[in-house]
Write a protein that holds these residues in place. Structure first.
Motif, mmCIF file in Angstrom:
data_model
loop_
_atom_site.group_PDB
_atom_site.id
_atom_site.type_symbol
_atom_site.label_atom_id
_atom_site.label_comp_id
_atom_site.label_asym_id
_atom_site.label_seq_id
_atom_site.Cartn_x
_atom_site.Cartn_y
_atom_site.Cartn_z
ATOM 1 N N GLN A 1 0.826 -1.199 0.000
ATOM 2 C CA GLN A 1 0.000 0.000 0.000
ATOM 3 C C GLN A 1 0.861 1.251 0.000
ATOM 4 O OE1 GLN A 1 -3.138 -0.143 2.912
ATOM 5 N NE2 GLN A 1 -3.455 2.065 2.914
ATOM 6 N N TRP A 2 1.867 1.282 0.877
ATOM 7 C CA TRP A 2 2.707 2.487 0.946
ATOM 8 C C TRP A 2 3.633 2.589 -0.257
ATOM 9 C CZ3 TRP A 2 -0.406 2.566 4.876
ATOM 10 C CH2 TRP A 2 -0.567 3.765 5.578
ATOM 11 N N GLU A 3 4.031 1.474 -0.829
ATOM 12 C CA GLU A 3 4.826 1.531 -2.057
ATOM 13 C C GLU A 3 4.024 2.192 -3.174
ATOM 14 O OE1 GLU A 3 5.985 -2.501 -2.703
ATOM 15 O OE2 GLU A 3 7.823 -2.335 -1.492
ATOM 16 N N SER A 4 2.720 1.940 -3.195
ATOM 17 C CA SER A 4 1.887 2.609 -4.203
ATOM 18 C C SER A 4 1.830 4.111 -3.936
ATOM 19 C CB SER A 4 0.474 2.012 -4.217
ATOM 20 O OG SER A 4 -0.291 2.422 -3.100
ATOM 21 N N TYR A 5 1.836 4.515 -2.662
ATOM 22 C CA TYR A 5 1.860 5.940 -2.328
ATOM 23 C C TYR A 5 3.165 6.580 -2.798
ATOM 24 C CZ TYR A 5 -1.897 4.809 1.035
ATOM 25 O OH TYR A 5 -3.047 4.380 1.626
ATOM 26 N N PHE A 6 4.279 5.889 -2.547
ATOM 27 C CA PHE A 6 5.573 6.428 -2.962
ATOM 28 C C PHE A 6 5.622 6.602 -4.483
ATOM 29 C CE2 PHE A 6 7.362 3.985 0.900
ATOM 30 C CZ PHE A 6 7.075 5.049 1.743
ATOM 31 N N GLY A 7 5.087 5.618 -5.200
ATOM 32 C CA GLY A 7 5.072 5.702 -6.656
ATOM 33 C C GLY A 7 4.233 6.860 -7.152
ATOM 34 N N ARG B 1 9.310 9.887 -0.748
ATOM 35 C CA ARG B 1 9.085 9.425 0.625
ATOM 36 C C ARG B 1 8.856 10.618 1.566
ATOM 37 N NH1 ARG B 1 10.505 3.870 1.581
ATOM 38 N NH2 ARG B 1 10.359 4.345 3.818
ATOM 39 N N LEU B 2 9.590 11.707 1.341
ATOM 40 C CA LEU B 2 9.390 12.904 2.148
ATOM 41 C C LEU B 2 7.986 13.459 1.944
ATOM 42 C CD1 LEU B 2 10.309 15.198 3.984
ATOM 43 C CD2 LEU B 2 11.380 16.287 2.001
ATOM 44 N N LEU B 3 7.525 13.485 0.709
ATOM 45 C CA LEU B 3 6.186 13.989 0.425
ATOM 46 C C LEU B 3 5.121 13.113 1.079
ATOM 47 C CD1 LEU B 3 4.213 15.872 -0.971
ATOM 48 C CD2 LEU B 3 4.511 14.548 -3.081
ATOM 49 N N VAL B 4 5.276 11.799 0.980
ATOM 50 C CA VAL B 4 4.299 10.893 1.592
ATOM 51 C C VAL B 4 4.299 11.045 3.111
ATOM 52 C CG1 VAL B 4 3.718 8.466 2.000
ATOM 53 C CG2 VAL B 4 4.324 9.233 -0.291
ATOM 54 N N ALA B 5 5.486 11.134 3.703
ATOM 55 C CA ALA B 5 5.562 11.314 5.152
ATOM 56 C C ALA B 5 4.872 12.612 5.574
ATOM 57 C CB ALA B 5 7.024 11.317 5.607
ATOM 58 N N SER B 6 5.057 13.660 4.792
ATOM 59 C CA SER B 6 4.415 14.942 5.095
ATOM 60 C C SER B 6 2.905 14.847 4.958
ATOM 61 C CB SER B 6 4.962 16.021 4.151
ATOM 62 O OG SER B 6 6.361 16.161 4.289
ATOM 63 N N LEU B 7 2.434 14.177 3.917
ATOM 64 C CA LEU B 7 0.994 14.016 3.721
ATOM 65 C C LEU B 7 0.377 13.166 4.828
ATOM 66 C CD1 LEU B 7 0.775 13.526 -0.141
ATOM 67 C CD2 LEU B 7 -0.186 15.414 1.180
ATOM 68 N N ASP B 8 1.107 12.133 5.257
ATOM 69 C CA ASP B 8 0.606 11.329 6.379
ATOM 70 C C ASP B 8 0.423 12.209 7.616
ATOM 71 O OD1 ASP B 8 0.533 8.995 4.921
ATOM 72 O OD2 ASP B 8 2.452 8.233 5.663
ATOM 73 N N ALA C 1 1.185 22.628 4.754
ATOM 74 C CA ALA C 1 1.407 22.373 3.330
ATOM 75 C C ALA C 1 2.361 23.399 2.730
ATOM 76 C CB ALA C 1 0.076 22.380 2.582
ATOM 77 N N ALA C 2 2.238 24.640 3.159
ATOM 78 C CA ALA C 2 3.132 25.691 2.649
ATOM 79 C C ALA C 2 4.582 25.417 3.065
ATOM 80 C CB ALA C 2 2.685 27.061 3.163
ATOM 81 N N PHE C 3 4.772 24.947 4.287
ATOM 82 C CA PHE C 3 6.120 24.581 4.743
ATOM 83 C C PHE C 3 6.667 23.427 3.902
ATOM 84 C CE2 PHE C 3 5.008 26.606 8.911
ATOM 85 C CZ PHE C 3 6.104 27.447 9.000
ATOM 86 N N VAL C 4 5.825 22.434 3.648
ATOM 87 C CA VAL C 4 6.249 21.250 2.887
ATOM 88 C C VAL C 4 6.643 21.644 1.461
ATOM 89 C CG1 VAL C 4 5.492 19.041 1.916
ATOM 90 C CG2 VAL C 4 4.873 19.656 4.267
ATOM 91 N N ALA C 5 5.820 22.466 0.828
ATOM 92 C CA ALA C 5 6.115 22.901 -0.540
ATOM 93 C C ALA C 5 7.435 23.666 -0.586
ATOM 94 C CB ALA C 5 4.980 23.767 -1.075
#
Length: 218
Positions: A126-132, A158-165, A184-188
């Protein structure tokens, strides 16, 4: 009598019903019978569309992830910079989260249930699909803004997925959409540090920051 609807629509209704049941009562309660009852379909309709319960659960993950990717890539995107483009996509995700939180609840339930069943099983997939999907979104943002990533794309994904989580869990806990948008602004901004224009002579944002004089420099 079974309603005469196309198989594709029946599939969508079963997926939507599964999401509602999982979000409301958890994965353990999302039996095949409970899902067809929620969808107001006979049990035979389920087996006409899905081979088994696991196939439906995989379809739930795929459907929700695909909608998130679609929202990130098709909403009105600010292409003036990679940071602006990423923020547009992140805000689109937050809009979807706030409008349909049961979808993210279902995904979290599925992931945690799978982890308890098999540490190296479905949650990993499941998380591999998120990373992709995250890598695809980052690549799209780079192409849209004519920039390139200066760090390995899988690491940034992986950083983006961790941030979204983190954004997801925070919003599910407090429903503070404004705070989610600030995060979200910090992440971007953090991700944009690793983007550079091919016309910039190879000078990345990281190297520019590294060369800037500090107040205590001689």
């Amino acid at each position: 009598m079974m309603r005469r609807i196309p198989p594709s629509q029946r599939r969508e209704e079963l997926i939507a019903a599964a999401i509602r049941v999982i979000a409301r009562s958890g994965v353990a309660a999302a039996t095949t019978r409970a899902i067809v009852t929620e969808a107001q379909m006979p049990l035979g309709a389920f087996h006409y569309i899905f081979e088994n319960h696991d196939e439906l659960m995989s379809a739930v993950v795929e459907a929700v992830t695909e909608q998130e990717r679609f929202v990130a890539e098709t909403r009105s995107v600010d292409a003036t910079s990679v940071q602006a483009a990423l923020l547009s996509g992140l805000n689109g995700y937050i809009d979807l989260l706030a409008a349909e939180p049961e979808r993210e609840l279902a995904l979290l339930e599925l992931g945690l249930f799978a982890r308890r069943q098999d540490a190296d099983g479905q949650m990993r997939t499941q998380w591999e699909s998120y990373f992709g999907t995250a890598a695809e979104v980052l690549q799209y943002a780079a192409e849209l803004t004519r920039t390139r990533w200066t760090a390995p794309l899988p690491d940034l994904a992986r950083l983006l997925v961790a941030s979204l989580d983190g954004i997801t869990l925070g919003w599910l806990a407090d429903h503070d959409t404004a705070a989610a948008r600030r995060t979200a602004a910090f992440v971007a901004r953090a991700l944009a540090v690793y983007a550079d224009s091919p016309d910039a002579g190879g000078t990345t944002a990281v190297s520019r920051v590294a060369r800037e004089p500090r107040p205590d420099d001689d």
